[in-house]
Motif scaffolding. Structure first.
Motif, PDB file in Angstrom:
ATOM      1  N   GLU A 248       0.849  -1.201   0.000  1.00 25.46           N
ATOM      2  CA  GLU A 248       0.000   0.000   0.000  1.00 25.46           C
ATOM      3  C   GLU A 248       0.879   1.244   0.000  1.00 25.46           C
ATOM      4  N   SER A 249       0.582   2.183  -0.903  1.00 27.03           N
ATOM      5  CA  SER A 249       1.364   3.411  -1.000  1.00 27.03           C
ATOM      6  C   SER A 249       1.090   4.321   0.196  1.00 27.03           C
ATOM      7  N   LYS A 250       2.146   4.809   0.795  1.00 33.10           N
ATOM      8  CA  LYS A 250       2.034   5.730   1.935  1.00 33.10           C
ATOM      9  C   LYS A 250       2.368   7.164   1.528  1.00 33.10           C
ATOM     10  N   ARG A 251       2.590   7.371   0.250  1.00 33.44           N
ATOM     11  CA  ARG A 251       2.970   8.695  -0.232  1.00 33.44           C
ATOM     12  C   ARG A 251       1.849   9.706   0.009  1.00 33.44           C
ATOM     13  N   PRO A 252       2.147  10.836   0.665  1.00 27.56           N
ATOM     14  CA  PRO A 252       1.116  11.864   0.886  1.00 27.56           C
ATOM     15  C   PRO A 252       0.684  12.499  -0.441  1.00 27.56           C
ATOM     16  N   VAL A 253      -0.580  12.806  -0.546  1.00 29.14           N
ATOM     17  CA  VAL A 253      -1.090  13.491  -1.736  1.00 29.14           C
ATOM     18  C   VAL A 253      -0.753  14.970  -1.629  1.00 29.14           C
ATOM     19  N   SER A 254      -0.148  15.513  -2.682  1.00 23.10           N
ATOM     20  CA  SER A 254       0.233  16.923  -2.662  1.00 23.10           C
ATOM     21  C   SER A 254      -1.004  17.814  -2.609  1.00 23.10           C
ATOM     22  N   GLU A 255      -0.887  18.919  -1.909  1.00 26.39           N
ATOM     23  CA  GLU A 255      -2.031  19.813  -1.730  1.00 26.39           C
ATOM     24  C   GLU A 255      -2.488  20.417  -3.050  1.00 26.39           C
ATOM     25  N   HIS A 256      -1.531  20.771  -3.915  1.00 26.21           N
ATOM     26  CA  HIS A 256      -1.927  21.413  -5.178  1.00 26.21           C
ATOM     27  C   HIS A 256      -2.685  20.430  -6.078  1.00 26.21           C
ATOM     28  N   THR A 257      -2.362  19.126  -5.976  1.00 25.77           N
ATOM     29  CA  THR A 257      -3.100  18.143  -6.768  1.00 25.77           C
ATOM     30  C   THR A 257      -4.471  17.879  -6.161  1.00 25.77           C
ATOM     31  N   ARG A 258      -4.566  17.888  -4.846  1.00 25.73           N
ATOM     32  CA  ARG A 258      -5.875  17.740  -4.207  1.00 25.73           C
ATOM     33  C   ARG A 258      -6.793  18.888  -4.632  1.00 25.73           C
ATOM     34  N   GLU A 259      -6.234  20.104  -4.697  1.00 21.97           N
ATOM     35  CA  GLU A 259      -7.009  21.263  -5.146  1.00 21.97           C
ATOM     36  C   GLU A 259      -7.395  21.115  -6.613  1.00 21.97           C
ATOM     37  N   ALA A 260      -6.461  20.586  -7.418  1.00 23.86           N
ATOM     38  CA  ALA A 260      -6.753  20.375  -8.837  1.00 23.86           C
ATOM     39  C   ALA A 260      -7.860  19.343  -9.016  1.00 23.86           C
ATOM     40  N   PHE A 261      -7.834  18.308  -8.199  1.00 25.50           N
ATOM     41  CA  PHE A 261      -8.869  17.274  -8.271  1.00 25.50           C
ATOM     42  C   PHE A 261     -10.242  17.863  -7.963  1.00 25.50           C
ATOM     43  N   LEU A 262     -10.306  18.719  -6.969  1.00 26.65           N
ATOM     44  CA  LEU A 262     -11.574  19.380  -6.643  1.00 26.65           C
ATOM     45  C   LEU A 262     -12.027  20.287  -7.783  1.00 26.65           C
ATOM     46  N   ALA A 263     -11.049  20.947  -8.433  1.00 29.37           N
ATOM     47  CA  ALA A 263     -11.376  21.815  -9.569  1.00 29.37           C
ATOM     48  C   ALA A 263     -11.930  20.991 -10.732  1.00 29.37           C
ATOM     49  N   VAL A 264     -11.367  19.808 -10.943  1.00 31.06           N
ATOM     50  CA  VAL A 264     -11.865  18.932 -11.996  1.00 31.06           C
ATOM     51  C   VAL A 264     -13.284  18.465 -11.668  1.00 31.06           C
ATOM     52  N   GLU A 265     -13.516  18.104 -10.419  1.00 27.64           N
ATOM     53  CA  GLU A 265     -14.865  17.670 -10.034  1.00 27.64           C
ATOM     54  C   GLU A 265     -15.874  18.800 -10.214  1.00 27.64           C
ATOM     55  N   ASP A 266     -15.455  20.039  -9.933  1.00 29.59           N
ATOM     56  CA  ASP A 266     -16.343  21.183 -10.175  1.00 29.59           C
ATOM     57  C   ASP A 266     -16.642  21.305 -11.659  1.00 29.59           C
ATOM     58  N   TRP A 267     -15.597  21.118 -12.484  1.00 30.63           N
ATOM     59  CA  TRP A 267     -15.786  21.212 -13.937  1.00 30.63           C
ATOM     60  C   TRP A 267     -16.712  20.096 -14.437  1.00 30.63           C
ATOM     61  N   LEU A 268     -16.578  18.902 -13.882  1.00 29.63           N
ATOM     62  CA  LEU A 268     -17.446  17.792 -14.281  1.00 29.63           C
ATOM     63  C   LEU A 268     -18.900  18.044 -13.882  1.00 29.63           C
ATOM     64  N   ASP A 269     -19.090  18.769 -12.784  1.00 29.02           N
ATOM     65  CA  ASP A 269     -20.415  19.236 -12.383  1.00 29.02           C
ATOM     66  C   ASP A 269     -21.447  18.106 -12.335  1.00 29.02           C
ATOM     67  N   GLY A 270     -21.083  17.017 -11.655  1.00 27.38           N
ATOM     68  CA  GLY A 270     -22.035  15.921 -11.507  1.00 27.38           C
ATOM     69  C   GLY A 270     -22.176  15.023 -12.712  1.00 27.38           C
ATOM     70  N   TRP A 271     -21.258  15.112 -13.656  1.00 26.86           N
ATOM     71  CA  TRP A 271     -21.309  14.310 -14.875  1.00 26.86           C
ATOM     72  C   TRP A 271     -21.418  12.828 -14.554  1.00 26.86           C
ATOM     73  N   GLN A 272     -22.356  12.130 -15.173  1.00 27.53           N
ATOM     74  CA  GLN A 272     -22.575  10.703 -14.922  1.00 27.53           C
ATOM     75  C   GLN A 272     -22.116   9.825 -16.077  1.00 27.53           C
ATOM     76  N   GLY A 273     -21.604  10.442 -17.118  1.00 24.64           N
ATOM     77  CA  GLY A 273     -21.162   9.680 -18.293  1.00 24.64           C
ATOM     78  C   GLY A 273     -19.710   9.241 -18.184  1.00 24.64           C
ATOM     79  N   ASP A 274     -19.167   8.828 -19.321  1.00 27.72           N
ATOM     80  CA  ASP A 274     -17.799   8.327 -19.363  1.00 27.72           C
ATOM     81  C   ASP A 274     -16.775   9.452 -19.318  1.00 27.72           C
ATOM     82  N   ILE A 275     -15.632   9.123 -18.724  1.00 28.41           N
ATOM     83  CA  ILE A 275     -14.508  10.052 -18.614  1.00 28.41           C
ATOM     84  C   ILE A 275     -13.307   9.440 -19.318  1.00 28.41           C
TER      85      ILE A 275
END
Length: 223
Positions: free
Chosen positions: A32-59
């Protein structure tokens, strides 16, 4: 006017499949990877989820997309999917305006893909296809653990989606990737990239230099 290139071919002190490849893949698969997730990538992930805006289709993911030419090209070929381009370099992504298609089904984001893949797995994303186009081959034998399939990132990469397209001008890279993928129940087919419309600036340069480019496509192995 014919485009000419002067890209060098990959030089390596490794002649065949690395003797440590299978052991490395299995070791990381069971750890199991113990590497911490970088804060800037966590923020980017949230930004992507905002852009997806509840998308239920394929990515579709285009990891290490560079300037994003490939992301725009993929989006045009999959108009019913949301296509996400990821790259760690703000400078490269800053050049995307030169390749922007105007389509609204894709976007590019700055993120560390190692961390982003793990977050996407945790988020149980529905990924239809994953592109890894011309990753750094790290051709020295001693650099095997810097290649995606020889690193801890392979676990999340395999968990995201069985359908992966990897392109490279170093055939051995794809042969090793295909062998590593068998440990996750995937099979792979390798074929030459036809000359035509290059998907990335690297592909354009390699083909213009007279080099062969190859693509591996993986999928679930048949029983």
């Amino acid at each position: 006017m014919v485009c000419q290139g002067n890209s060098r071919t990959v030089k390596s002190n490794q002649e065949g499949i690395h003797h440590k490849l299978d052991a490395l893949v299995m070791r990381y698969k069971q750890t199991e990877s113990k590497r911490p997730v970088s804060e800037h990538t966590r923020e980017a992930f949230l930004a992507v989820e905002d852009w997806l805006d509840g998308w239920q289709g394929d990515i579709i993911l285009d990891s290490c997309c560079g300037v994003g030419q490939s992301t725009a090209t993929i989006a045009a070929g999959y108009p019913d999917c949301k296509v996400i381009g990821l790259d760690k370099s703000a400078m490269r992504l800053g050049k995307h305006s030169h390749y922007q298609s105007g389509a609204d089904n894709y976007a590019v984001f700055r993120a560390d893909v190692n961390d982003f893949w793990r977050l996407a797995v945790q988020g149980q994303w529905s990924v239809k296809k994953h592109y890894l186009l011309y990753p750094n081959p790290y051709p020295k034998s001693s650099q095997i653990q810097k290649r995606w399939y020889g690193s801890a990132a392979m676990v999340d990469l395999m968990a995201l989606c069985p359908v992966i397209e990897v392109r490279s001008n170093w055939l051995l890279y794809l042969q090793e990737f295909a062998q590593a993928a068998t440990h996750y129940g995937l099979s792979g087919e390798i074929e030459k990239v036809a000359k035509g419309q290059p998907m990335t600036p690297f592909e354009r340069k390699y083909l213009a230099s007279g080099q062969a480019c190859w693509k591996l496509t993986t999928g679930k192995a048949k029983d």
